[in-house]
Design a protein around this motif. Structure first.
Motif, PDB file in Angstrom:
ATOM      1  N   VAL A  78       0.854  -1.185   0.000  1.00  0.00           N
ATOM      2  CA  VAL A  78       0.000   0.000   0.000  1.00  0.00           C
ATOM      3  C   VAL A  78       0.891   1.237   0.000  1.00  0.00           C
ATOM      4  O   VAL A  78       1.979   1.232   0.585  1.00  0.00           O
ATOM      5  N   TYR A  79       0.418   2.278  -0.679  1.00  0.00           N
ATOM      6  CA  TYR A  79       1.172   3.509  -0.815  1.00  0.00           C
ATOM      7  C   TYR A  79       0.344   4.688  -0.301  1.00  0.00           C
ATOM      8  O   TYR A  79      -0.893   4.662  -0.371  1.00  0.00           O
ATOM      9  N   LEU A  80       1.043   5.703   0.169  1.00  0.00           N
ATOM     10  CA  LEU A  80       0.371   6.933   0.563  1.00  0.00           C
ATOM     11  C   LEU A  80       1.151   8.105  -0.040  1.00  0.00           C
ATOM     12  O   LEU A  80       2.279   8.376   0.385  1.00  0.00           O
ATOM     13  N   GLN A  81       0.559   8.741  -1.026  1.00  0.00           N
ATOM     14  CA  GLN A  81       1.157   9.928  -1.614  1.00  0.00           C
ATOM     15  C   GLN A  81       0.651  11.137  -0.846  1.00  0.00           C
ATOM     16  O   GLN A  81      -0.562  11.379  -0.790  1.00  0.00           O
ATOM     17  N   MET A  82       1.568  11.872  -0.252  1.00  0.00           N
ATOM     18  CA  MET A  82       1.206  13.019   0.583  1.00  0.00           C
ATOM     19  C   MET A  82       1.713  14.291  -0.079  1.00  0.00           C
ATOM     20  O   MET A  82       2.925  14.473  -0.237  1.00  0.00           O
ATOM     21  N   ASN A  83       0.793  15.139  -0.466  1.00  0.00           N
ATOM     22  CA  ASN A  83       1.118  16.415  -1.100  1.00  0.00           C
ATOM     23  C   ASN A  83       0.674  17.570  -0.221  1.00  0.00           C
ATOM     24  O   ASN A  83      -0.142  17.400   0.683  1.00  0.00           O
ATOM     25  N   SER A  84       1.192  18.742  -0.513  1.00  0.00           N
ATOM     26  CA  SER A  84       0.821  19.958   0.234  1.00  0.00           C
ATOM     27  C   SER A  84       0.916  19.729   1.734  1.00  0.00           C
ATOM     28  O   SER A  84       0.004  20.071   2.496  1.00  0.00           O
ATOM     29  N   LEU A  85       2.015  19.160   2.151  1.00  0.00           N
ATOM     30  CA  LEU A  85       2.181  18.810   3.557  1.00  0.00           C
ATOM     31  C   LEU A  85       2.225  20.048   4.438  1.00  0.00           C
ATOM     32  O   LEU A  85       2.738  21.116   4.042  1.00  0.00           O
ATOM     33  N   LYS A  86       1.667  19.888   5.635  1.00  0.00           N
ATOM     34  CA  LYS A  86       1.590  20.963   6.610  1.00  0.00           C
ATOM     35  C   LYS A  86       2.318  20.538   7.888  1.00  0.00           C
ATOM     36  O   LYS A  86       2.430  19.336   8.165  1.00  0.00           O
ATOM     37  N   PRO A  87       2.765  21.489   8.685  1.00  0.00           N
ATOM     38  CA  PRO A  87       3.417  21.115   9.949  1.00  0.00           C
ATOM     39  C   PRO A  87       2.535  20.221  10.827  1.00  0.00           C
ATOM     40  O   PRO A  87       3.057  19.343  11.525  1.00  0.00           O
ATOM     41  N   GLU A  88       1.236  20.400  10.755  1.00  0.00           N
ATOM     42  CA  GLU A  88       0.337  19.574  11.570  1.00  0.00           C
ATOM     43  C   GLU A  88       0.235  18.136  11.064  1.00  0.00           C
ATOM     44  O   GLU A  88      -0.403  17.296  11.715  1.00  0.00           O
ATOM     45  N   ASP A  89       0.842  17.832   9.933  1.00  0.00           N
ATOM     46  CA  ASP A  89       0.913  16.449   9.465  1.00  0.00           C
ATOM     47  C   ASP A  89       2.061  15.690  10.130  1.00  0.00           C
ATOM     48  O   ASP A  89       2.197  14.475   9.936  1.00  0.00           O
TER      49      ASP A  89
END
Length: 116
Positions: A78-89
């Motif tokens: 399984v993959y998770l593409q994370m874009n527009s990351l924020k400090p709260e992530d």
């Protein structure tokens, strides 16, 4: 028994992207749900996203529109593409596999840190 190995975490600036991967091995049934949860310091573990073996997805409200989950059933990955990351992530991200309506497995976790 099922073994989950995560990869892809790290440090990124706000607005950047990361891709997490999780490979499952062992006694895996063809019908299952794989997903990602995360836990920040002092907070409860929360759902990020999960995807069934049939491709049905579900996302936590805080990541909708920014993260995309996908999977390769042939590779049990399984993959998770994370874009527009924020400090709260910023959190430890855990891979999860759920099968046979009762068996729940977790990876060891991978740290994602988003700097502002």
């Amino acid at each position: 028994q099922v073994h989950l190995v995560e990869s892809g975490g790290g440090l990124v600036q706000a607005g950047g992207s990361l891709r997490l991967s999780c490979a499952a091995s062992g006694s895996i049934f063809s019908i299952n749900t794989m997903g990602w949860y995360r836990q920040a310091p002092g907070k409860q573990r929360e759902l990020v996203a999960h995807i069934t073996s049939g491709g049905i997805t579900n996302y936590g409200d805080s990541v909708k529109g920014r993260f995309t989950i996908s999977r390769d059933n042939a590779k049990n990955t399984v993959y998770l593409q994370m874009n527009s990351l924020k400090p709260e992530d910023t959190a430890v991200y855990y891979c999860n596999l759920f099968q046979r309506l009762q068996y729940n497995y977790w990876g060891q976790g991978t740290q994602v840190t988003v700097s502002s």
